[in-house]
Write a protein that holds these residues in place. Sequence first.
Motif, mmCIF file in Angstrom:
data_model
loop_
_atom_site.group_PDB
_atom_site.id
_atom_site.type_symbol
_atom_site.label_atom_id
_atom_site.label_comp_id
_atom_site.label_asym_id
_atom_site.label_seq_id
_atom_site.Cartn_x
_atom_site.Cartn_y
_atom_site.Cartn_z
ATOM 1 N N ILE A 180 41.472 35.429 21.466
ATOM 2 C CA ILE A 180 40.375 35.709 22.403
ATOM 3 C C ILE A 180 40.754 36.860 23.342
ATOM 4 O O ILE A 180 39.893 37.615 23.799
ATOM 5 C CB ILE A 180 39.977 34.441 23.214
ATOM 6 C CG1 ILE A 180 38.664 34.653 23.961
ATOM 7 C CG2 ILE A 180 41.055 34.042 24.184
ATOM 8 C CD1 ILE A 180 37.438 34.722 23.133
ATOM 9 N N THR A 181 42.043 37.023 23.617
ATOM 10 C CA THR A 181 42.485 38.129 24.478
ATOM 11 C C THR A 181 42.109 39.472 23.852
ATOM 12 O O THR A 181 41.664 40.398 24.528
ATOM 13 C CB THR A 181 44.013 38.070 24.697
ATOM 14 O OG1 THR A 181 44.313 36.828 25.343
ATOM 15 C CG2 THR A 181 44.508 39.203 25.577
ATOM 16 N N LEU A 182 42.264 39.547 22.532
ATOM 17 C CA LEU A 182 41.951 40.804 21.837
ATOM 18 C C LEU A 182 40.446 41.046 21.835
ATOM 19 O O LEU A 182 39.985 42.183 21.957
ATOM 20 C CB LEU A 182 42.483 40.768 20.403
ATOM 21 C CG LEU A 182 43.965 40.426 20.220
ATOM 22 C CD1 LEU A 182 44.346 40.519 18.751
ATOM 23 C CD2 LEU A 182 44.847 41.367 21.021
ATOM 24 N N VAL A 183 39.683 39.963 21.699
ATOM 25 C CA VAL A 183 38.222 40.077 21.719
ATOM 26 C C VAL A 183 37.776 40.553 23.108
ATOM 27 O O VAL A 183 36.951 41.461 23.247
ATOM 28 C CB VAL A 183 37.563 38.709 21.383
ATOM 29 C CG1 VAL A 183 36.050 38.825 21.410
ATOM 30 C CG2 VAL A 183 38.043 38.191 20.033
ATOM 31 N N ALA A 184 38.354 39.946 24.132
ATOM 32 C CA ALA A 184 38.012 40.326 25.513
ATOM 33 C C ALA A 184 38.378 41.786 25.774
ATOM 34 O O ALA A 184 37.649 42.512 26.459
ATOM 35 C CB ALA A 184 38.730 39.417 26.505
ATOM 36 N N ARG B 13 47.505 36.427 39.321
ATOM 37 C CA ARG B 13 48.698 36.408 38.470
ATOM 38 C C ARG B 13 48.460 37.104 37.122
ATOM 39 O O ARG B 13 47.342 37.192 36.626
ATOM 40 C CB ARG B 13 49.191 34.981 38.243
ATOM 41 C CG ARG B 13 48.186 34.033 37.650
ATOM 42 C CD ARG B 13 48.868 32.679 37.389
ATOM 43 N NE ARG B 13 47.946 31.797 36.704
ATOM 44 C CZ ARG B 13 47.188 30.907 37.304
ATOM 45 N NH1 ARG B 13 47.229 30.765 38.614
ATOM 46 N NH2 ARG B 13 46.378 30.134 36.593
ATOM 47 N N GLY B 14 49.558 37.593 36.591
ATOM 48 C CA GLY B 14 49.567 38.173 35.256
ATOM 49 C C GLY B 14 50.301 37.217 34.332
ATOM 50 O O GLY B 14 50.446 36.033 34.645
ATOM 51 N N ASP C 171 46.147 44.797 27.903
ATOM 52 C CA ASP C 171 45.906 45.772 28.978
ATOM 53 C C ASP C 171 44.950 46.868 28.538
ATOM 54 O O ASP C 171 44.885 47.208 27.358
ATOM 55 C CB ASP C 171 47.224 46.455 29.400
ATOM 56 C CG ASP C 171 48.175 45.510 30.086
ATOM 57 O OD1 ASP C 171 47.704 44.600 30.784
ATOM 58 O OD2 ASP C 171 49.399 45.676 29.899
ATOM 59 N N ILE C 172 44.278 47.438 29.527
ATOM 60 C CA ILE C 172 43.465 48.632 29.272
ATOM 61 C C ILE C 172 44.092 49.764 30.084
ATOM 62 O O ILE C 172 44.300 49.626 31.310
ATOM 63 C CB ILE C 172 41.996 48.421 29.731
ATOM 64 C CG1 ILE C 172 41.372 47.175 29.076
ATOM 65 C CG2 ILE C 172 41.162 49.683 29.451
ATOM 66 C CD1 ILE C 172 41.041 47.267 27.627
ATOM 67 N N LEU C 173 44.386 50.853 29.403
ATOM 68 C CA LEU C 173 45.078 51.974 30.047
ATOM 69 C C LEU C 173 44.227 53.238 29.999
ATOM 70 O O LEU C 173 43.490 53.463 29.029
ATOM 71 C CB LEU C 173 46.390 52.265 29.310
ATOM 72 C CG LEU C 173 47.679 51.614 29.807
ATOM 73 C CD1 LEU C 173 47.550 50.103 29.848
ATOM 74 C CD2 LEU C 173 48.848 51.996 28.901
ATOM 75 N N PHE C 174 44.399 54.053 31.026
ATOM 76 C CA PHE C 174 43.798 55.390 31.011
ATOM 77 C C PHE C 174 44.923 56.366 31.313
ATOM 78 O O PHE C 174 45.591 56.235 32.351
ATOM 79 C CB PHE C 174 42.680 55.489 32.069
ATOM 80 C CG PHE C 174 42.009 56.836 32.088
ATOM 81 C CD1 PHE C 174 40.928 57.094 31.249
ATOM 82 C CD2 PHE C 174 42.475 57.848 32.919
ATOM 83 C CE1 PHE C 174 40.316 58.348 31.243
ATOM 84 C CE2 PHE C 174 41.865 59.102 32.922
ATOM 85 C CZ PHE C 174 40.782 59.345 32.081
ATOM 86 N N LYS D 269 47.588 51.622 33.929
ATOM 87 C CA LYS D 269 46.801 50.408 33.727
ATOM 88 C C LYS D 269 45.644 50.323 34.727
ATOM 89 O O LYS D 269 45.845 50.428 35.929
ATOM 90 C CB LYS D 269 47.738 49.209 33.928
ATOM 91 C CG LYS D 269 47.239 47.937 33.298
ATOM 92 C CD LYS D 269 48.095 46.728 33.641
ATOM 93 C CE LYS D 269 49.518 46.775 33.198
ATOM 94 N NZ LYS D 269 50.129 45.415 33.173
ATOM 95 N N CYS D 270 44.425 50.142 34.199
ATOM 96 C CA CYS D 270 43.284 49.935 35.096
ATOM 97 C C CYS D 270 42.724 48.526 34.966
ATOM 98 O O CYS D 270 41.984 48.077 35.854
ATOM 99 C CB CYS D 270 42.191 50.978 34.878
ATOM 100 S SG CYS D 270 41.608 51.126 33.192
ATOM 101 N N CYS D 271 43.052 47.817 33.889
ATOM 102 C CA CYS D 271 42.568 46.437 33.711
ATOM 103 C C CYS D 271 43.645 45.606 33.014
ATOM 104 O O CYS D 271 44.411 46.143 32.208
ATOM 105 C CB CYS D 271 41.362 46.356 32.788
ATOM 106 S SG CYS D 271 40.048 47.493 33.099
ATOM 107 N N GLY D 272 43.627 44.312 33.314
ATOM 108 C CA GLY D 272 44.512 43.385 32.620
ATOM 109 C C GLY D 272 43.767 42.110 32.295
ATOM 110 O O GLY D 272 42.785 41.761 32.964
ATOM 111 N N ILE D 273 44.229 41.427 31.255
ATOM 112 C CA ILE D 273 43.586 40.175 30.830
ATOM 113 C C ILE D 273 44.648 39.083 30.766
ATOM 114 O O ILE D 273 45.750 39.307 30.241
ATOM 115 C CB ILE D 273 42.951 40.334 29.421
ATOM 116 C CG1 ILE D 273 41.899 41.455 29.442
ATOM 117 C CG2 ILE D 273 42.320 39.021 28.949
ATOM 118 C CD1 ILE D 273 41.476 41.911 28.058
#
Length: 328
Positions: free
Chosen positions: A151-155, A118-119, A178-181, A185-189
């Motif tokens: 903590i989301t920002l730290v992660a 889940r997101g 999210d991490i984007l390229f 999106k390639c990663c989510g937290i």
Amino acid sequence: MNETILHMLRDAPGGFVSGEAMCQACGVSRTSIWKHIKDMQDAGYNIEAVRNKGYRLVDAPDLVTAAEIREGLSTTLLGQSIVYRETIDSTNSLAQQLALGGAPEGTLVIADEQTSGRGRRGRQWFSPPHSGIWMSLILRPELPLAHAAQITLVAAVALNQALSRATGVQAGIKWPNDILFNGKKCCGILTEMHAEFDQIHHLVVGIGINVNVAQDEFPAELEGIATSLQAIRGERIPRAQVVRTVLEEFEPLYRQYVLNGGFGTLRDAWKANNITLGRHIVAHTARGDIEGLALDIDEFGVLLLEKADGEREKIYSADITVINQTIS
Ligand code: BTX
């Protein structure tokens, strides 16, 4: 015991490890060693057995089991306890249960596949088998509740730095999770917490990384918005090594966050890894959509927007859309 055997096989200078040496190291019989080798072969390890020489590891599968992750892991808190499942509904759900049952801080829950990943806000997270990192960490920071969401920002900083170090992929953080390229999106937290009054009992930080998901494996609705490290790099990437790097990057940042009472001292690191500031965005908030230029984030991780009329707005929580890029 599989961990000891795997470690000996990986470490063997001439390639072969005698059955006798394994018996001694594990304190079990030869038959028992043979059974474990058989189990490992069944799990995909290519192990050659030669009479009078012993066993040799020819090739290892791309697994995210505890044994694979522990190989060379240099952390002292994160991942000291690892719970692995081949298939699970959601690693965040199991981590929540384990945390309520008293699992130690730093426990890593990881699965090869999630059936109900889940997101945020009830959204789904596509988590197919054999190709991603679907993991959750149990954390117990002694901090006031107001700092939990940071903590989301730290992660995100840890994750972006880990991608760069482990794979050379230079992606960026889209506030907040999210991490984007190249806009995909390639990663989510997903951070979830359990708290009472002003006290955090535990946080569960869930991290999803599309590692070896082929671009055409994504469902149609994710086609234009998702990507994977394999798609970016053009080659498969061993997942366990990426997990280790994430833990190793996260641990010192997490300690800093706890020691300094929040995100403040990590703000510059976040800025160095972000792709949000300086962009025109729409923030979809509970108060409605707010459009403007993403100017800055403060020491609490709050996003500062400048609207067309010059008025500034603080965005505490939102999904954002970068104008001309529609990514949720
Ligand atoms: P989010 O709510 O910001 O993003 C969810 C949205 O991302 C979905 O609505 C969809 O558009 C898109 N999406 C779904 N799956 C993928 C994917 N594999 N790659 C790229 N985009 C996708 C983001 O939430 C937080 C995701 C955390 C996932 C981890 S996995 C381990 C842990 N367990 C768990 O159930 N969730 C977390």
